[in-house]
Write a protein that holds these residues in place. Structure first.
Motif, PDB file in Angstrom:
ATOM      1  N   THR A  78       0.847  -1.186   0.000  1.00  0.00           N
ATOM      2  CA  THR A  78       0.000   0.000   0.000  1.00  0.00           C
ATOM      3  C   THR A  78       0.883   1.236   0.000  1.00  0.00           C
ATOM      4  O   THR A  78       2.082   1.169   0.285  1.00  0.00           O
ATOM      5  CB  THR A  78      -0.887   0.077   1.253  1.00  0.00           C
ATOM      6  N   HIS A  81      -1.038   5.529   4.448  1.00  0.00           N
ATOM      7  CA  HIS A  81      -2.423   6.001   4.434  1.00  0.00           C
ATOM      8  C   HIS A  81      -3.079   5.891   5.799  1.00  0.00           C
ATOM      9  O   HIS A  81      -2.596   5.198   6.696  1.00  0.00           O
ATOM     10  CB  HIS A  81      -3.238   5.172   3.436  1.00  0.00           C
ATOM     11  N   HIS A  83      -7.463   5.823   7.453  1.00  0.00           N
ATOM     12  CA  HIS A  83      -8.722   5.158   7.089  1.00  0.00           C
ATOM     13  C   HIS A  83      -9.942   6.053   7.274  1.00  0.00           C
ATOM     14  O   HIS A  83     -11.019   5.569   7.633  1.00  0.00           O
ATOM     15  CB  HIS A  83      -8.872   3.864   7.887  1.00  0.00           C
ATOM     16  N   THR A 130      -2.006   5.918  10.825  1.00  0.00           N
ATOM     17  CA  THR A 130      -1.310   6.150   9.561  1.00  0.00           C
ATOM     18  C   THR A 130      -0.261   5.072   9.396  1.00  0.00           C
ATOM     19  O   THR A 130       0.659   4.947  10.209  1.00  0.00           O
ATOM     20  CB  THR A 130      -0.666   7.544   9.543  1.00  0.00           C
ATOM     21  N   MET A 132       1.474   1.719   6.488  1.00  0.00           N
ATOM     22  CA  MET A 132       1.525   1.032   5.199  1.00  0.00           C
ATOM     23  C   MET A 132       1.849  -0.429   5.479  1.00  0.00           C
ATOM     24  O   MET A 132       2.388  -0.770   6.543  1.00  0.00           O
ATOM     25  CB  MET A 132       2.558   1.655   4.254  1.00  0.00           C
ATOM     26  N   SER A 157     -14.971   4.889   4.931  1.00  0.00           N
ATOM     27  CA  SER A 157     -13.574   5.064   4.532  1.00  0.00           C
ATOM     28  C   SER A 157     -13.327   6.385   3.814  1.00  0.00           C
ATOM     29  O   SER A 157     -12.200   6.655   3.385  1.00  0.00           O
ATOM     30  CB  SER A 157     -13.137   3.911   3.611  1.00  0.00           C
ATOM     31  N   ALA A 160     -10.095   9.414   3.344  1.00  0.00           N
ATOM     32  CA  ALA A 160      -8.828   8.803   3.736  1.00  0.00           C
ATOM     33  C   ALA A 160      -7.681   9.620   3.157  1.00  0.00           C
ATOM     34  O   ALA A 160      -7.762  10.135   2.039  1.00  0.00           O
ATOM     35  CB  ALA A 160      -8.763   7.370   3.240  1.00  0.00           C
ATOM     36  N   VAL A 162      -3.830   9.672   1.820  1.00  0.00           N
ATOM     37  CA  VAL A 162      -2.796   8.819   1.247  1.00  0.00           C
ATOM     38  C   VAL A 162      -1.555   9.676   1.005  1.00  0.00           C
ATOM     39  O   VAL A 162      -1.613  10.682   0.290  1.00  0.00           O
ATOM     40  CB  VAL A 162      -3.265   8.177  -0.071  1.00  0.00           C
ATOM     41  N   THR A 173      -8.824  10.313  -0.657  1.00  0.00           N
ATOM     42  CA  THR A 173      -9.523   9.320  -1.460  1.00  0.00           C
ATOM     43  C   THR A 173     -10.756   8.822  -0.694  1.00  0.00           C
ATOM     44  O   THR A 173     -10.990   9.184   0.455  1.00  0.00           O
ATOM     45  CB  THR A 173      -8.619   8.109  -1.772  1.00  0.00           C
ATOM     46  N   THR A 176      -9.249   3.988  -1.126  1.00  0.00           N
ATOM     47  CA  THR A 176      -8.212   3.282  -1.871  1.00  0.00           C
ATOM     48  C   THR A 176      -6.837   3.822  -1.492  1.00  0.00           C
ATOM     49  O   THR A 176      -6.665   5.019  -1.301  1.00  0.00           O
ATOM     50  CB  THR A 176      -8.432   3.457  -3.382  1.00  0.00           C
ATOM     51  N   ALA A 177      -5.846   2.906  -1.401  1.00  0.00           N
ATOM     52  CA  ALA A 177      -4.509   3.322  -0.959  1.00  0.00           C
ATOM     53  C   ALA A 177      -3.424   2.736  -1.853  1.00  0.00           C
ATOM     54  O   ALA A 177      -2.388   2.277  -1.380  1.00  0.00           O
ATOM     55  CB  ALA A 177      -4.284   2.913   0.496  1.00  0.00           C
TER      56      ALA A 177
END
Length: 235
Positions: A78, A81, A83, A130, A132, A157, A160, A162, A173, A176-177
């Motif tokens: 990913t 990011h 959530h 935060t 990945m 979500s 979010a 990123v 977003t 999506t990440a």
């Protein structure tokens, strides 16, 4: 829609019976559900496009919570990011996953913790976490992700954040990440003002395989220049 595994159906019924859920409670429920990787064979997405930095398959979204299966090929990661509006959640690991936890203080993105999660473990998730994660190994594996809210009834979500240090940008977003994310997923963007040097080196080493397989020369030049000549790039 694919068949939802019996163990997951039992888990969702337990979640549905509760008025208020927190991370400890969802972790306890997940731990008692005896979920196994084979339960989710119909949701595998190892054949995802190379430009998607991991496989992502929605299993259930009832507004209050959503459940997804992520499929990780070697080199899949990913972006960094959070959530969005998620208030509680859990990730269940069915393989050995590399994980990074970050802080964002006074506009500076900084690595806080490095972990490796193994099969059978789970980790808590909330909106302001935060992080990945991805596959730094040589074998495919999957993870199950549960994101929920006690106050929202849709789009948990949404909004979010990123972080894309290779572009010095922060994207907003709907959840999506992906690395090198398509503009189709981006709602808005802003600059990253500061990134700790150690954080940048670690991040670039993790994402390099993705950019190598997708042959993105502009980003590969940035990564190679920084890893070999870090004084060329200043925060």
């Amino acid at each position: 829609m694919e068949h939802i595994p019996n163990n997951l159906m039992k888990l969702t019924k337990e979640l549905d019976s509760l008025k208020h859920i927190d991370n400890q409670l969802v972790s306890d429920i997940v731990s008692g559900s005896r979920l196994e990787a084979n339960d989710f064979a119909s949701y595998l997405n190892f054949e995802h496009p190379s430009t998607d930095s991991y496989g992502r398959k929605l299993i259930l979204d009832n507004g209050k919570y959503k459940i997804l299966l992520m499929s990780w090929r070697p080199g899949d990661f990913t972006a960094i990011h959070n959530h969005g509006y998620t208030e509680w959640g859990c990730v269940v690991f069915f393989g050995e996953a590399t994980h990074r936890l970050y802080s964002v203080d006074d506009g500076e993105l900084k690595l806080q913790q490095s972990d490796v999660f193994g099969p059978g473990q789970n980790a808590s998730v909330c909106g302001d976490l935060t992080h990945m994660m991805g596959n730094a190994g040589k074998e495919n594996f999957t993870t199950l992700h549960i994101y929920g809210s006690n106050s929202k009834t849709e789009n948990i979500s949404a909004d979010a954040k990123v972080y894309a240090p290779e572009y010095r940008k922060i994207f907003t977003t709907m959840g999506t990440a992906f690395l090198n994310m398509s503009q189709d997923f981006i709602l808005s963007e802003n600059p990253i003002h500061q990134i700790e040097e150690e954080t940048l080196v670690d991040y670039f080493r993790l994402i390099m395989p993705f950019y190598q397989r997708n042959k993105v020369p502009a980003v590969l030049n940035i990564i190679n220049n920084y890893l070999h000549f870090p004084a060329l790039i200043k925060n």
